[in-house]
Design a protein around this motif. Structure first.
Motif, mmCIF file in Angstrom:
data_model
loop_
_atom_site.group_PDB
_atom_site.id
_atom_site.type_symbol
_atom_site.label_atom_id
_atom_site.label_comp_id
_atom_site.label_asym_id
_atom_site.label_seq_id
_atom_site.Cartn_x
_atom_site.Cartn_y
_atom_site.Cartn_z
ATOM 1 N N GLN A 117 0.827 -1.212 0.000
ATOM 2 C CA GLN A 117 0.000 0.000 0.000
ATOM 3 C C GLN A 117 0.862 1.263 0.000
ATOM 4 O O GLN A 117 0.548 2.236 -0.688
ATOM 5 C CB GLN A 117 -0.924 -0.011 1.225
ATOM 6 N N ALA A 118 1.957 1.238 0.773
ATOM 7 C CA ALA A 118 2.843 2.397 0.789
ATOM 8 C C ALA A 118 3.501 2.609 -0.565
ATOM 9 O O ALA A 118 3.572 3.737 -1.082
ATOM 10 C CB ALA A 118 3.905 2.234 1.876
ATOM 11 N N VAL A 119 3.964 1.523 -1.175
ATOM 12 C CA VAL A 119 4.620 1.615 -2.481
ATOM 13 C C VAL A 119 3.629 2.059 -3.550
ATOM 14 O O VAL A 119 3.962 2.862 -4.440
ATOM 15 C CB VAL A 119 5.268 0.266 -2.850
ATOM 16 N N GLU A 120 2.409 1.569 -3.485
ATOM 17 C CA GLU A 120 1.389 1.952 -4.464
ATOM 18 C C GLU A 120 1.074 3.454 -4.379
ATOM 19 O O GLU A 120 0.831 4.088 -5.411
ATOM 20 C CB GLU A 120 0.126 1.117 -4.237
ATOM 21 N N THR A 121 1.107 4.011 -3.182
ATOM 22 C CA THR A 121 0.936 5.456 -3.043
ATOM 23 C C THR A 121 2.070 6.198 -3.744
ATOM 24 O O THR A 121 1.847 7.179 -4.463
ATOM 25 C CB THR A 121 0.885 5.847 -1.560
ATOM 26 N N LEU A 122 3.298 5.717 -3.553
ATOM 27 C CA LEU A 122 4.454 6.366 -4.177
ATOM 28 C C LEU A 122 4.434 6.251 -5.693
ATOM 29 O O LEU A 122 4.833 7.176 -6.406
ATOM 30 C CB LEU A 122 5.754 5.761 -3.629
ATOM 31 N N LEU A 123 3.984 5.109 -6.206
ATOM 32 C CA LEU A 123 4.008 4.859 -7.649
ATOM 33 C C LEU A 123 2.730 5.305 -8.347
ATOM 34 O O LEU A 123 2.611 5.145 -9.574
ATOM 35 C CB LEU A 123 4.247 3.368 -7.919
ATOM 36 N N GLY A 124 1.771 5.839 -7.609
ATOM 37 C CA GLY A 124 0.530 6.307 -8.223
ATOM 38 C C GLY A 124 -0.320 5.185 -8.785
ATOM 39 O O GLY A 124 -1.012 5.375 -9.793
ATOM 40 N N ILE A 125 -0.296 4.038 -8.144
ATOM 41 C CA ILE A 125 -1.060 2.880 -8.631
ATOM 42 C C ILE A 125 -2.460 2.902 -8.036
ATOM 43 O O ILE A 125 -2.638 3.027 -6.821
ATOM 44 C CB ILE A 125 -0.356 1.557 -8.251
ATOM 45 N N HIS A 126 -3.461 2.750 -8.885
ATOM 46 C CA HIS A 126 -4.852 2.616 -8.449
ATOM 47 C C HIS A 126 -5.223 1.130 -8.506
ATOM 48 O O HIS A 126 -5.450 0.568 -9.578
ATOM 49 C CB HIS A 126 -5.786 3.444 -9.334
ATOM 50 N N VAL A 127 -5.273 0.516 -7.347
ATOM 51 C CA VAL A 127 -5.529 -0.925 -7.263
ATOM 52 C C VAL A 127 -6.959 -1.217 -7.697
ATOM 53 O O VAL A 127 -7.904 -0.533 -7.258
ATOM 54 C CB VAL A 127 -5.287 -1.418 -5.817
ATOM 55 N N PRO A 128 -7.182 -2.219 -8.547
ATOM 56 C CA PRO A 128 -8.540 -2.525 -9.013
ATOM 57 C C PRO A 128 -9.459 -2.926 -7.864
ATOM 58 O O PRO A 128 -9.018 -3.528 -6.881
ATOM 59 C CB PRO A 128 -8.324 -3.711 -9.974
ATOM 60 N N PRO A 129 -10.757 -2.610 -7.980
ATOM 61 C CA PRO A 129 -11.701 -2.950 -6.908
ATOM 62 C C PRO A 129 -11.712 -4.430 -6.543
ATOM 63 O O PRO A 129 -11.792 -4.781 -5.369
ATOM 64 C CB PRO A 129 -13.054 -2.504 -7.484
ATOM 65 N N ARG A 130 -11.624 -5.322 -7.541
ATOM 66 C CA ARG A 130 -11.642 -6.752 -7.231
ATOM 67 C C ARG A 130 -10.431 -7.136 -6.381
ATOM 68 O O ARG A 130 -10.539 -7.965 -5.471
ATOM 69 C CB ARG A 130 -11.679 -7.575 -8.517
ATOM 70 N N ALA A 131 -9.283 -6.526 -6.674
ATOM 71 C CA ALA A 131 -8.082 -6.813 -5.885
ATOM 72 C C ALA A 131 -8.258 -6.371 -4.439
ATOM 73 O O ALA A 131 -7.780 -7.036 -3.510
ATOM 74 C CB ALA A 131 -6.867 -6.135 -6.510
ATOM 75 N N HIS A 132 -8.939 -5.243 -4.213
ATOM 76 C CA HIS A 132 -9.207 -4.799 -2.838
ATOM 77 C C HIS A 132 -9.992 -5.861 -2.078
ATOM 78 O O HIS A 132 -9.694 -6.163 -0.907
ATOM 79 C CB HIS A 132 -9.996 -3.491 -2.852
ATOM 80 N N SER A 177 -1.598 -11.491 -6.997
ATOM 81 C CA SER A 177 -1.112 -12.362 -8.072
ATOM 82 C C SER A 177 -2.087 -13.478 -8.385
ATOM 83 O O SER A 177 -1.911 -14.198 -9.370
ATOM 84 C CB SER A 177 0.247 -12.960 -7.671
ATOM 85 N N LEU A 178 -3.108 -13.614 -7.553
ATOM 86 C CA LEU A 178 -4.028 -14.737 -7.660
ATOM 87 C C LEU A 178 -5.455 -14.205 -7.747
ATOM 88 O O LEU A 178 -6.009 -13.737 -6.748
ATOM 89 C CB LEU A 178 -3.863 -15.645 -6.419
ATOM 90 N N ASN A 179 -6.050 -14.258 -8.923
ATOM 91 C CA ASN A 179 -7.423 -13.802 -9.116
ATOM 92 C C ASN A 179 -8.349 -14.999 -8.989
ATOM 93 O O ASN A 179 -8.562 -15.760 -9.939
ATOM 94 C CB ASN A 179 -7.572 -13.138 -10.489
ATOM 95 N N LEU A 180 -8.882 -15.194 -7.779
ATOM 96 C CA LEU A 180 -9.731 -16.357 -7.536
ATOM 97 C C LEU A 180 -10.968 -16.334 -8.422
ATOM 98 O O LEU A 180 -11.526 -15.275 -8.715
ATOM 99 C CB LEU A 180 -10.166 -16.389 -6.071
#
Length: 512
Positions: free
Chosen positions: A228-243, A308-311
């Motif tokens: 989560q910290a790295v994603e803030t730095l890299l400007g990554i918007h995590v997909p809703p399903r991943a959340h 890495s695993l989309n159930l």
């Protein structure tokens, strides 16, 4: 005050080094703020800048917002004013900073070494930038100065650091007069591995496996907090399903650990049957993890950008079906435990951490909520899918072993409910996103995750060319280990294994 800024929504007050203790004391004691010290860390900004930075993160009690205080030590300045005389929870943080950076908290009541044991050579401070990560230290001579109580009939009973069984290394020194414990001193950091120094040798996107191994039983909690910290730095918007999938895996981790702890607490009262049934249910979840991810502890599931695993929907349905069966079993066991008067008598009033002591130590997680500390990051600063899921928080005020077991038992049911809710709400779509930017050297971000033990915090600062300049890790065990020294007072030494198990803190996560 030098200046006011904003860090990803968190207000930052930059203060002069002499002013900081006064402001910290005001934030901690003012009835409208009652800020609990959640994290204190240092950064060596060399070679980019010739300064050290000290950062103090407070969580305000009423609104549960964060407030960050920062100050600088310029050039060769190594002295700063201790806030421990005002805020007890700062005690270990400031000792750690002295050991790791050589910065000296003036006015600290206890400047003994904490992380650096006495065989470390004088002047060794591993998190300074001029200290190489692969340095081989010569062994020095020295002896730790334990606090001693003297008087007729007072005895010291040392336990550890090597223990029977497979638990990790930790030293506990009891002072007793007759049977009651007068003092316990915890002497840890035998498992120090240089984790934060190792982070600095890695790129932002390559350090997830190291985060997974900070504390082996908290793979998801630590890897998620780091990502989560790295994603803030890299400007990554995590997909809703991943959340949603992240929340599912985090609750699975909470479930198998809580089941194991309930069984282990019962086992320490010689209630072997309950231990066996909890072990059986825990094993079912570990085998479920293995079927889903190829890892009983869910290694490799969380990654920067998502999972890495989309159930599949069928796999999620299998998870809920298995948990429904386990929850039915656990509810039956729960009824048996609550009806056992001898078990209740053994757990009640044992190892009490009262609400005032919990506040003074800024106790968190299961330990804090059993002592009236109404804090849970899933509700207070929602991450992953928890803003939509709205978890119910288990809260007790007795502060004894039974209260800590009750928190876990309530959270077992709540985790099962949350996973059913995740299945009903989880959207379709991708489970991984790519970076959309790159941080400038010196940019940093904070991240919090409510792991099964409690609040996990990460501060990640970017360096040159995608490297990590600084990564501060705080497992909840670092906060709660000092509190156990108070919880045992007035109990007897045979109670300690039961009290210790009800805390169930991590040695590796504490020692880093």
């Amino acid at each position: 005050m030098v200046g006011v800024s904003d860090l990803h929504g968190t207000p930052v007050l930059r203060l002069g080094v002499k002013d900081l203790p006064v402001v910290a004391h005001y934030i901690h004691t003012h009835p409208g703020l009652r800020g609990a010290l959640s994290l204190l860390w240092a950064v060596d900004h060399r070679p980019r800048e010739a300064r050290y930075e000290l950062c103090y993160l407070f969580t305000l009690s009423e609104c549960r917002d964060w407030l960050l205080l920062c100050t600088d030590l310029q050039g060769d300045d190594r002295l700063f004013h201790s806030i421990t005389p005002h805020i007890h929870a700062a005690k270990w943080y400031e000792r750690e900073i002295r050991d790791m950076f050589g910065l000296i908290p003036q006015g600290h009541p206890d400047l003994r070494r904490l992380v650096r044991h006495e065989h470390w050579p004088k002047g060794t401070h591993p998190l300074k930038k001029d200290f190489r990560w692969d340095t081989v230290l010569e062994q020095a001579q020295g002896e730790y100065a334990f606090r001693r109580i003297e008087g007729e009939g007072v005895f010291e009973v040392p336990v550890g650091p090597i223990h029977a069984g497979i638990i990790e290394s930790g030293h506990f020194r009891f002072s007793v007069a007759g049977e009651p414990i007068m003092q316990l001193e915890v002497h840890h950091f035998w498992k120090h591995r240089g984790v934060e120094k190792l982070f600095e040798q890695l790129r932002l996107t390559d350090a997830v496996p190291l985060a997974e191994r900070v504390s082996g039983d908290t793979t998801i909690g630590h890897s998620l907090a780091y990502c989560q910290a790295v994603e803030t730095l890299l400007g990554i918007h995590v997909p809703p399903r991943a959340h949603y999938l992240r929340s599912l895996f985090l609750e699975l981790e909470r479930l198998h650990n809580h089941l194991g702890d309930v069984g282990a607490i019962c086992n320490d009262t010689a209630y072997v049957l309950a231990h066996a049934h909890c072990g059986r249910m825990k094993e079912r979840i570990l085998q479920l993890n293995d079927q889903l991810a190829g890892s009983r502890f869910l290694r490799g599931v969380i990654c920067v950008g998502g999972v890495s695993l989309n159930l599949t929907d069928h796999q999620v349905a299998q998870v809920t079906a298995e948990l429904n069966a386990i929850e039915t079993d656990f509810s039956e066991l729960e009824r048996i435990l609550f009806a056992n008067a001898s078990l209740t008598d053994r757990l009640e009033t044992t190892g009490v951490l009262n609400e005032r002591a919990a506040w003074d130590h800024a106790a968190i997680g299961v330990v804090g909520r059993a002592s009236g500390m109404d804090r849970d990051i899933r509700r207070d600063r929602p991450f992953a899918a928890y803003e939509e899921l709205q978890p119910k928080i288990a809260l007790y005020r007795y502060g004894d072993v039974r209260a800590r077991m009750r928190v876990r038992m309530d959270e077992i049911h709540e985790s099962a409910r949350l996973i059913r809710d995740i299945r009903a709400r989880m959207p379709q779509g991708p489970a991984l996103a790519e970076p959309s930017g790159a941080p400038k050297p010196g940019e940093w971000a904070l991240s919090a995750v409510e792991g099964w033990r409690g609040e996990i915090l990460y501060m990640v600062m970017a360096g040159e060319q995608g490297q990590i300049h600084r990564c501060k890790v705080r497992d909840p065990s670092f906060v709660n280990w000092p509190a156990i020294q108070w919880a045992v007072l007035g109990n007897i030494i045979p109670d300690f294994p039961l009290i210790n198990k009800s805390f169930n803190l991590s040695y590796a996560g504490n020692d880093l």
